[in-house]
Design a protein around this motif. Structure first.
Motif, mmCIF file in Angstrom:
data_model
loop_
_atom_site.group_PDB
_atom_site.id
_atom_site.type_symbol
_atom_site.label_atom_id
_atom_site.label_comp_id
_atom_site.label_asym_id
_atom_site.label_seq_id
_atom_site.Cartn_x
_atom_site.Cartn_y
_atom_site.Cartn_z
ATOM 1 N N VAL A 15 0.958 -1.194 0.176
ATOM 2 C CA VAL A 15 -0.058 -0.030 -0.125
ATOM 3 C C VAL A 15 0.884 1.071 -0.136
ATOM 4 C CG1 VAL A 15 -1.740 1.390 1.216
ATOM 5 C CG2 VAL A 15 -2.047 -0.976 1.241
ATOM 6 N N LEU A 16 2.106 1.321 0.880
ATOM 7 C CA LEU A 16 2.826 2.480 0.755
ATOM 8 C C LEU A 16 3.583 2.773 -0.436
ATOM 9 C CD1 LEU A 16 4.523 2.204 4.368
ATOM 10 C CD2 LEU A 16 2.776 3.979 3.501
ATOM 11 N N THR A 17 4.132 1.382 -1.109
ATOM 12 C CA THR A 17 4.735 1.578 -2.313
ATOM 13 C C THR A 17 3.901 2.142 -3.414
ATOM 14 O OG1 THR A 17 4.274 -0.682 -2.902
ATOM 15 C CG2 THR A 17 6.496 -0.209 -1.614
ATOM 16 N N ARG A 18 2.536 1.837 -3.214
ATOM 17 C CA ARG A 18 1.798 2.323 -4.301
ATOM 18 C C ARG A 18 1.351 3.633 -4.151
ATOM 19 N NH1 ARG A 18 -4.205 -0.090 -3.248
ATOM 20 N NH2 ARG A 18 -3.897 1.775 -1.766
ATOM 21 N N ASP A 19 1.159 4.156 -2.802
ATOM 22 C CA ASP A 19 0.321 5.527 -2.624
ATOM 23 C C ASP A 19 1.693 6.663 -2.391
ATOM 24 O OD1 ASP A 19 -1.979 4.216 -2.762
ATOM 25 O OD2 ASP A 19 -2.286 4.346 -0.591
#
Length: 258
Positions: A15-19
């Protein structure tokens, strides 16, 4: 300094790498550029650069020589390119200086004590351990549990890094187990090893990620290196450590989130 192990990097959940891709890409580029350049300018005897299997394109079996056959997976796009740039930077020094006094290692999913166990930001193993240990009935996990990944202990990764430096190995090497486990198998292992009775509900509306990513470690093995910890052994050590330390870890997360 005579030897430098460049381990600095940014870790985080899918999620962090996406956002927040810039929060991964920019610091990683800066770490690499400045640390590696300082090593070369100061004529360090040997430098180890920690890359990642995230540099590879989508593939079921990740082989060192296949790196430039494809772009990094879209699931590792920004971090993968940032780590690739570090490898290219070292290659540029090799050409200009006419020597390769550095090692490049590409670890798979690394787990160990003192990891980030915050379920909102952590990698798959610490996130699963946190959820399973702190839930009594049911946890919800993304996807269907079918993606297959390679997992290796931080202990064996550190041993492999030291091995590469001691033997002055300059060709890039994968560090992993060479064995794939599905996320479902991994979750079931953690449940069994922790003695939990929790049930798993799979949210198939959420993405799975790449279907399979397992490292070919034949090159590393050809130099004589051998892993010492099985996945069950290393998982049990991390689970036991987390159970003892989870209250202190939560205090740290609370301070960080404020």
């Amino acid at each position: 300094q005579d030897i430098v192990f460049h381990l600095a990097g940014i870790k985080g959940s899918p999620v962090l790498t996406r956002d927040k891709p810039a929060s991964f890409f920019v610091p990683t580029i800066m770490f690499n550029t400045h640390v590696l350049d300082a090593c070369m300018k100061n004529d360090i005897e040997w430098t180890l650069y920690t890359s990642t299997v995230g540099v590879y394109g989508p593939s079921e079996f990740l082989k060192e020589d296949d790196l430039w056959k494809a772009f990094p997976s879209k699931n590792d796009w920004f971090a993968g390119w940032a780590k690739r740039m570090g490898e290219i930077q070292l290659d540029a020094y090799r050409i200009e200086r006419k020597k390769a006094n550095f090692s490049i290692v590409r670890p798979v999913n690394v787990h160990g004590k003192f990891d980030n166990f915050n379920p909102e930001t952590s990698m798959v193993i610490p996130s699963l351990i946190h959820k399973i240990i702190n839930t009594k009935d049911k946890i919800t996990l993304w996807g269907d549990g079918s993606p297959v990944r390679d997992f290796v202990s931080a202990y064996d990764v550190a041993r492999a890094m030291i091995f590469c430096v001691e033997h002055e190995i300059s060709e890039p090497l994968n560090i992993g187990s060479g064995v794939g486990y599905s996320i479902k198998e991994l979750a079931e292992k953690i449940i069994r090893l922790s003695g939990s009775k929790v049930d798993i509900e799979w949210d198939t509306t959420k993405p799975n990620g790449d279907a399979r990513r397992v490292a070919d470690i034949s090159k590393l093995l050809s130099y004589g290196f051998r892993l010492e910890k099985s996945l069950d052994e290393s998982l049990k050590e991390v689970i036991d450590w987390y159970i003892v330390n989870k209250s202190n870890l939560q205090k740290r997360y609370d301070v960080f989130l404020k």
